[in-house]
Design a protein around this motif. Sequence first.
Motif, PDB file in Angstrom:
ATOM      1  N   VAL A   1     -19.291  57.720 106.337  1.00 54.16           N
ATOM      2  CA  VAL A   1     -17.985  57.547 105.694  1.00 54.16           C
ATOM      3  C   VAL A   1     -18.138  56.889 104.332  1.00 54.16           C
ATOM      4  O   VAL A   1     -17.579  57.347 103.327  1.00 54.16           O
ATOM      5  CB  VAL A   1     -17.050  56.708 106.594  1.00 54.16           C
ATOM      6  CG1 VAL A   1     -15.783  56.317 105.838  1.00 54.16           C
ATOM      7  CG2 VAL A   1     -16.685  57.483 107.851  1.00 54.16           C
ATOM      8  N   MET A   2     -18.902  55.800 104.278  1.00 50.90           N
ATOM      9  CA  MET A   2     -19.053  55.041 103.033  1.00 50.90           C
ATOM     10  C   MET A   2     -19.844  55.806 101.981  1.00 50.90           C
ATOM     11  O   MET A   2     -19.683  55.567 100.782  1.00 50.90           O
ATOM     12  CB  MET A   2     -19.738  53.695 103.311  1.00 50.90           C
ATOM     13  CG  MET A   2     -18.919  52.720 104.147  1.00 50.90           C
ATOM     14  SD  MET A   2     -17.427  52.125 103.292  1.00 50.90           S
ATOM     15  CE  MET A   2     -16.224  53.340 103.809  1.00 50.90           C
ATOM     16  N   SER A   3     -20.683  56.730 102.414  1.00 51.31           N
ATOM     17  CA  SER A   3     -21.471  57.519 101.460  1.00 51.31           C
ATOM     18  C   SER A   3     -20.687  58.696 100.905  1.00 51.31           C
ATOM     19  O   SER A   3     -20.914  59.124  99.773  1.00 51.31           O
ATOM     20  CB  SER A   3     -22.753  58.037 102.130  1.00 51.31           C
ATOM     21  OG  SER A   3     -23.582  56.976 102.530  1.00 51.31           O
ATOM     22  N   LEU A   4     -19.749  59.234 101.677  1.00 51.46           N
ATOM     23  CA  LEU A   4     -19.054  60.447 101.278  1.00 51.46           C
ATOM     24  C   LEU A   4     -17.763  60.204 100.515  1.00 51.46           C
ATOM     25  O   LEU A   4     -17.223  61.132  99.907  1.00 51.46           O
ATOM     26  CB  LEU A   4     -18.757  61.309 102.514  1.00 51.46           C
ATOM     27  CG  LEU A   4     -19.962  61.987 103.160  1.00 51.46           C
ATOM     28  CD1 LEU A   4     -19.529  62.762 104.387  1.00 51.46           C
ATOM     29  CD2 LEU A   4     -20.680  62.912 102.179  1.00 51.46           C
ATOM     30  N   MET A   5     -17.250  58.982 100.543  1.00 53.82           N
ATOM     31  CA  MET A   5     -16.002  58.740  99.827  1.00 53.82           C
ATOM     32  C   MET A   5     -15.964  57.308  99.312  1.00 53.82           C
ATOM     33  O   MET A   5     -16.568  56.412  99.894  1.00 53.82           O
ATOM     34  CB  MET A   5     -14.794  59.024 100.721  1.00 53.82           C
ATOM     35  CG  MET A   5     -14.716  58.190 101.979  1.00 53.82           C
ATOM     36  SD  MET A   5     -13.487  58.818 103.196  1.00 53.82           S
ATOM     37  CE  MET A   5     -12.013  58.890 102.225  1.00 53.82           C
ATOM     38  N   PRO A   6     -15.284  57.054  98.178  1.00 49.43           N
ATOM     39  CA  PRO A   6     -15.158  55.686  97.669  1.00 49.43           C
ATOM     40  C   PRO A   6     -14.520  54.789  98.717  1.00 49.43           C
ATOM     41  O   PRO A   6     -13.621  55.213  99.445  1.00 49.43           O
ATOM     42  CB  PRO A   6     -14.246  55.859  96.450  1.00 49.43           C
ATOM     43  CG  PRO A   6     -14.387  57.296  96.057  1.00 49.43           C
ATOM     44  CD  PRO A   6     -14.601  58.034  97.331  1.00 49.43           C
ATOM     45  N   TRP A   7     -14.985  53.541  98.785  1.00 49.23           N
ATOM     46  CA  TRP A   7     -14.502  52.661  99.845  1.00 49.23           C
ATOM     47  C   TRP A   7     -12.998  52.414  99.739  1.00 49.23           C
ATOM     48  O   TRP A   7     -12.322  52.263 100.747  1.00 49.23           O
ATOM     49  CB  TRP A   7     -15.271  51.342  99.836  1.00 49.23           C
ATOM     50  CG  TRP A   7     -14.887  50.375  98.735  1.00 49.23           C
ATOM     51  CD1 TRP A   7     -15.448  50.281  97.506  1.00 49.23           C
ATOM     52  CD2 TRP A   7     -13.864  49.375  98.801  1.00 49.23           C
ATOM     53  NE1 TRP A   7     -14.847  49.289  96.782  1.00 49.23           N
ATOM     54  CE2 TRP A   7     -13.873  48.712  97.554  1.00 49.23           C
ATOM     55  CE3 TRP A   7     -12.946  48.981  99.761  1.00 49.23           C
ATOM     56  CZ2 TRP A   7     -12.984  47.675  97.260  1.00 49.23           C
ATOM     57  CZ3 TRP A   7     -12.073  47.951  99.473  1.00 49.23           C
ATOM     58  CH2 TRP A   7     -12.086  47.301  98.238  1.00 49.23           C
TER      59      TRP A   7
END
Length: 471
Positions: free
Chosen positions: A256-262
């Motif tokens: 999740v954290m790699s695929l979209m801005p936090w």
Amino acid sequence: MVQQHKPAGALARSLSHEQMTMIALGSALGTGLFLGSGAAISVAGPAVIVCYALGSLIAAIIACAAGEMAVKYPVRGGFGTMAGRFLGAFGGYITRWAYWATTVCVAGAELVAVSTYLRYWWPELPMWWGIAAFGVGIILLNAFSVKSFGVVEFFLSGIKVFAVIAFILIGLILIFFGLPNHPAEGVGHLTEHGFMPNGVSSVWLAMALVMFSFGGVELISISAAEAKDPVRSVRAAGKATIWRLATFYVLALFVVMSLMPWSAAAESGELATSPFVLVFSEAGIPAAAAILNFIVLVAALSAANANVYAGTRLLHSLSYQGMAPRGFRRTSATGIPVRALVGSSVGILLVVILAASGISNVFVLMVALITSCVLVVWFMILLAYVFYRRREGASSSFRLIGGVPMAILGMAGLVSVFSTVFVLDDMRMAGLVGVAYFVVLTVLYFAVVRRHVTGDREAFEEADRATRVEA
């Protein structure tokens, strides 16, 4: 082979270790991962990965401590009965009633989620109708036989596990390799605004939100009383649950954290913006939102099912020691404590009534009580383990690595997590409701219950016979 004697009121031992693993995963692997991680992300940012790693460590300590005691003594009531033996009657009373309240509230809250997910397809569906319909189904399933419960829970949890594995695999491909119409994403989102954008303290503050996701790891201890081969089953189920939960949560949050801005992930409270929908959509899977809705509905239904089971077994064991009315100890011809099942369905009845009356904050209030109670339960499990080790030593065939020092480390972690409840505005109600509940429990114990408390010798004798069946 030693013949197993089954006295009146005894539970049926028919669960395999695979089913026990899925029962634990059924409660612990729920909506907290699929849709509920946004709140923790908003506090900690990408460092939420560290939060889930720490949470996995604490959960592993709890599961192993409970598992070690359950392998030695697979008693009805699980860790609650163990707390009664090693912490005294009051310790067992507080532990089991705290956990019973947790399971009752979780079952009700998860059915609210189920009904909410149904409204994705049928927006006009009354909330109370969905809760009532699935609530009746879960009660009937639990009333039929423990074997049928185990089979269905194995199936429901299997769907969730498959979905999480698919999510992680597709996500890792998108991160490191890419797809024909989607280049590799890389891990730049993890650090583009700093790995800890809200500071080191944010990891501590997010832990209360994260630990809620691990509720259910202790179910292995509860289900040990109905295991075919408790020693082998608890040992195998404990190891499998720990590794699967740690892997699923940490890798899923890494994806999740790699695929979209936090900041975008933190706002993913709606189905259409869920990180799971994003990954499935990017992979070219049509109707991703509908697929996710089905998965999270199954996740919530599975968690509700597992918690009705746990609450029923807790109430059944409480009646055996004079901590609940004696009528709850009665079982059906198939070994199901039906009266305890009816008593533990009060959470379902409560949310049906509240949903029908139009009260909107029932879910928040129930989650508040769940959070307070489960942290106390986990602390009592580890405290009982410390006293167990002092009396029994390392006599179990399944052991917590590090023993007492590791348990003390876990207790310190839980105290730290509980302290955040009173710091976060959204969680402060949890502390107040929890404190009030334990005050009421204490008053009832010293005013009424302690005069009726009986010993636990019969439960430990039955557990001893079970461990010698395969001898």
